[in-house]
Write an enzyme that holds these catalytic residues in place. Sequence first.
Site: not given
Length: 158
Positions: A47-49, A52
């Site tokens: 999710g964070c990838t 970003a």
Amino acid sequence: MTEQRLSPGDKAPDFTLPDSEGNDVKLSDFRGKSVVVYFYPNAGTPGCTKQACDFRDSLAQLNDAGYQVLGISPDKPAKLAKFVEAEGLTFPLLSDTEKTVLKAYSAFGEKKNYGKVYEGVIRSTFVVDPEGKIAVAQYNVRATGHVAKLLRDLDLAS
């Protein structure tokens, strides 16, 4: 104990945090510009990838409209450096290992997952105006589709 959530018009809590290369980045250095400050739980997770990379892919559009982007997580600078390198990120990622800034923005606190209650990073995005006030405060945002929604909210969607 949960801090009071920030709302548009509130003064943005100032901060100084190290980036992925260990250089200090201060919010006050961006006075006179609009800044998108987003908080995410863990560099390198799916999710964070996704989030970003969405910011990376929309960065020119945001920069052209006068917005700088700063990502903040509790990860150490070395982990952030690997994330920046792996994903070709072109905006600063800042390390808040003590979670002081996360807490100042109420982006750390009680979360629920599958019925379990725990403390963690609340995925949140703020837009700080050139005077250092909160223009947009969004809590519990989704990793996928969030940047597109933010662009629409800022009237930047093409």
